[in-house]
Write a protein that holds these residues in place. Structure first.
Motif, PDB file in Angstrom:
ATOM      1  N   SER A 112       2.269  23.622   3.119  1.00  0.00           N
ATOM      2  CA  SER A 112       3.511  22.936   2.725  1.00  0.00           C
ATOM      3  C   SER A 112       3.239  21.549   2.173  1.00  0.00           C
ATOM      4  O   SER A 112       4.008  21.031   1.359  1.00  0.00           O
ATOM      5  CB  SER A 112       4.456  22.796   3.922  1.00  0.00           C
ATOM      6  OG  SER A 112       4.858  24.049   4.371  1.00  0.00           O
ATOM      7  N   ARG A 113       2.170  20.947   2.644  1.00  0.00           N
ATOM      8  CA  ARG A 113       1.837  19.598   2.155  1.00  0.00           C
ATOM      9  C   ARG A 113       0.837  19.631   1.009  1.00  0.00           C
ATOM     10  O   ARG A 113       0.939  18.869   0.056  1.00  0.00           O
ATOM     11  CB  ARG A 113       1.249  18.779   3.295  1.00  0.00           C
ATOM     12  CG  ARG A 113       2.272  18.447   4.345  1.00  0.00           C
ATOM     13  CD  ARG A 113       1.826  17.260   5.143  1.00  0.00           C
ATOM     14  NE  ARG A 113       2.951  16.777   5.938  1.00  0.00           N
ATOM     15  CZ  ARG A 113       3.009  15.579   6.488  1.00  0.00           C
ATOM     16  NH1 ARG A 113       2.001  14.754   6.356  1.00  0.00           N
ATOM     17  NH2 ARG A 113       4.045  15.206   7.190  1.00  0.00           N
ATOM     18  N   LYS A 114      -0.163  20.488   1.162  1.00  0.00           N
ATOM     19  CA  LYS A 114      -1.280  20.437   0.210  1.00  0.00           C
ATOM     20  C   LYS A 114      -0.915  21.012  -1.162  1.00  0.00           C
ATOM     21  O   LYS A 114      -1.400  20.526  -2.187  1.00  0.00           O
ATOM     22  CB  LYS A 114      -2.496  21.157   0.798  1.00  0.00           C
ATOM     23  CG  LYS A 114      -3.157  20.391   1.941  1.00  0.00           C
ATOM     24  CD  LYS A 114      -4.365  21.137   2.483  1.00  0.00           C
ATOM     25  CE  LYS A 114      -5.299  20.246   3.278  1.00  0.00           C
ATOM     26  NZ  LYS A 114      -4.856  19.948   4.624  1.00  0.00           N
TER      27      LYS A 114
ATOM     28  N   ARG B  56       1.098  18.487  -3.216  1.00  0.00           N
ATOM     29  CA  ARG B  56       0.238  17.338  -3.530  1.00  0.00           C
ATOM     30  C   ARG B  56      -0.742  17.683  -4.655  1.00  0.00           C
ATOM     31  O   ARG B  56      -0.971  16.880  -5.564  1.00  0.00           O
ATOM     32  CB  ARG B  56      -0.515  16.933  -2.254  1.00  0.00           C
ATOM     33  CG  ARG B  56      -1.013  15.507  -2.244  1.00  0.00           C
ATOM     34  CD  ARG B  56      -1.839  15.263  -0.996  1.00  0.00           C
ATOM     35  NE  ARG B  56      -1.043  15.301   0.215  1.00  0.00           N
ATOM     36  CZ  ARG B  56      -1.514  15.620   1.419  1.00  0.00           C
ATOM     37  NH1 ARG B  56      -2.783  15.939   1.575  1.00  0.00           N
ATOM     38  NH2 ARG B  56      -0.735  15.618   2.476  1.00  0.00           N
TER      39      ARG B  56
ATOM     40  N   GLN C  11      -0.105  23.214   6.721  1.00  0.00           N
ATOM     41  CA  GLN C  11      -1.051  22.641   5.756  1.00  0.00           C
ATOM     42  C   GLN C  11      -0.629  22.952   4.319  1.00  0.00           C
ATOM     43  O   GLN C  11      -0.665  22.068   3.453  1.00  0.00           O
ATOM     44  CB  GLN C  11      -2.460  23.184   6.022  1.00  0.00           C
ATOM     45  CG  GLN C  11      -3.054  22.781   7.358  1.00  0.00           C
ATOM     46  CD  GLN C  11      -3.578  21.348   7.374  1.00  0.00           C
ATOM     47  OE1 GLN C  11      -3.865  20.785   6.330  1.00  0.00           O
ATOM     48  NE2 GLN C  11      -3.692  20.766   8.554  1.00  0.00           N
TER      49      GLN C  11
END
Lengths: 309, 77
Positions: free
Chosen positions: A209-211, A214, A207
């Motif tokens: 790594s993406r959030k 972003r 989570q």
């Protein structure tokens, strides 16, 4: 718009090296470095509380700001490792700083608490003048020292950080911020009333790594800036491999990500402010210099904040 | 290349190893992938199969074996 006036930090003196943990866990010290970037962490004394450390970080911050507590209109204290259920440490920290009558707000959020505190302070400074944000964690008491989960024990350390946010002056202004929470994964990183901290590391990494990238992109876009503009990233020091991954995702040079995790480990909410305090002593804001703060933690809660000198 | 072969190719690519896991073999417990390879694998799956994995689906259990990845792709079809 509010200003970042100063940062402060406090680290307990007891150093716990990988070698000290490795023997107990039956792993090699270098394995800990490879999975986390951590070489040592600090543990607070047995009698040293979250509030004790917070007061010391707050005093360091006020000293660096060249001021005292007289203009502080609001105290925000982030901690996920407080010793009692209520009241939280904020009132004790306020008492320790001589802030009788000043509202003291707890953010029991763990890792993202200091970022949320800074963003709230930005919005509230107009009403409360100077807002002191402190984050303090005694993680050594909430991880399983019996080493049931070696992947958790190796990560965490104790410490406190602080940031003074002012309505009128400071080295940098807060330009934009974005905050998010999603409770769907609340059980993947939590501290139950009974028992130690429990973490599904794979879920957290997946989570985060993406959030994190972003939210950084979202914050920069809101200010009309891009990753290339950012000179320094001050992230929650969760894991060196995660910071490297965020840099890679953003296509930003890894050296722009300030890191002190090798010496202090993951101090949860305190880590970002400890990093900011060290960075500001070593370098600090120059006029126009954009710096991004970012954090991710239990909840999950995450976000980013852009400041510019 | 069939779908299973595509998945195995992705696993080899992100693991940087010439591995051949069984359909139900845990990619993580077996040591084929570490935690930080997981986001890479999901990104590669998105690219290869032209799908977007929403954050709500970012549950490591859904991607823990070749069979589970196939099941996930079946559900997305």
């Amino acid at each position: 718009m509010a200003f970042l006036r100063a940062f402060g930090a406090y680290l307990p003196s007891r150093v716990v090296t990988n070698e000290m943990l490795a023997a107990r866990l039956g792993v090699e010290p270098d394995w800990i470095v490879s999975v986390s970037g951590i070489r040592e962490r600090r543990y607070a004394g047995e009698q040293e509380t979250v509030a004790d450390m917070a007061v010391k970080a707050a005093r360091d911050c006020l000293t660096r700001a060249g001021t005292d507590q007289s203009r502080i209109g609001l105290l925000i204290v982030a901690s996920g490792s407080a010793e009692r259920r209520f009241p939280g440490p904020a009132v004790t920290v306020a008492a320790g700083l001589g802030l009788a009558g000043v509202p003291a707000l707890d953010l029991p959020m763990a890792s993202a608490g200091s970022l949320f505190g800074m963003a709230l302070a930005d919005r509230l400074a107009g009403q409360y003048r100077d807002v002191l944000v402190v984050a303090s964690e005694k993680m050594s008491t909430i991880v399983d020292q019996g080493s049931a989960d070696r992947n958790v024990l190796i990560l965490f350390g104790d410490g406190a950080g602080a940031c003074l946010i002012s309505e009128r002056e400071g080295a940098a202004s807060i330009v934009a911020s974005s905050l998010h929470s999603d409770g769907a994964f609340a059980n993947d990183l939590h501290l139950p009333f009974q028992g130690p901290l429990e973490m599904n590391g794979r879920s957290v990494i997946m989570q985060a790594s993406r959030k994190i990238p972003r939210s950084i992109q979202e914050t920069l876009a809101a200010a009309g800036r891009s990753v290339e503009d950012v000179e320094v990233f001050l992230m929650h020091q969760a894991n060196q491999n995660l910071m490297d991954r965020v840099a890679q995702t953003l296509e930003a040079p890894a050296e722009r990500f300030f890191s002190n995790i090798s010496r202090y480990g993951n101090t949860s909410s305190a880590s970002m402010l400890i990093a900011a305090a060290e960075w500001s002593q070593q370098a600090g804001f120059r006029p126009g210099m954009p710096v991004v703060f970012a954090a991710f933690g239990a909840g999950f809660s995450w976000g980013a904040l852009l400041a510019a000198g | 290349m069939n779908r299973k072969a595509q998945i195995l190719e992705i696993i080899r690519e992100v693991a940087h190893k010439d591995v051949n896991p069984g359909a139900d073999e845990s990619l993580f417990e077996s040591g084929i992938l570490d935690s930080f390879a997981l986001p890479d694998m999901v990104s590669a799956i998105e690219r290869e199969f032209k799908i977007e994995v929403p954050d709500a689906d970012l549950n490591p259990r859904k991607f823990d074996s070749v069979a589970r990845i196939e099941a996930y792709l079946d559900n997305r079809a």
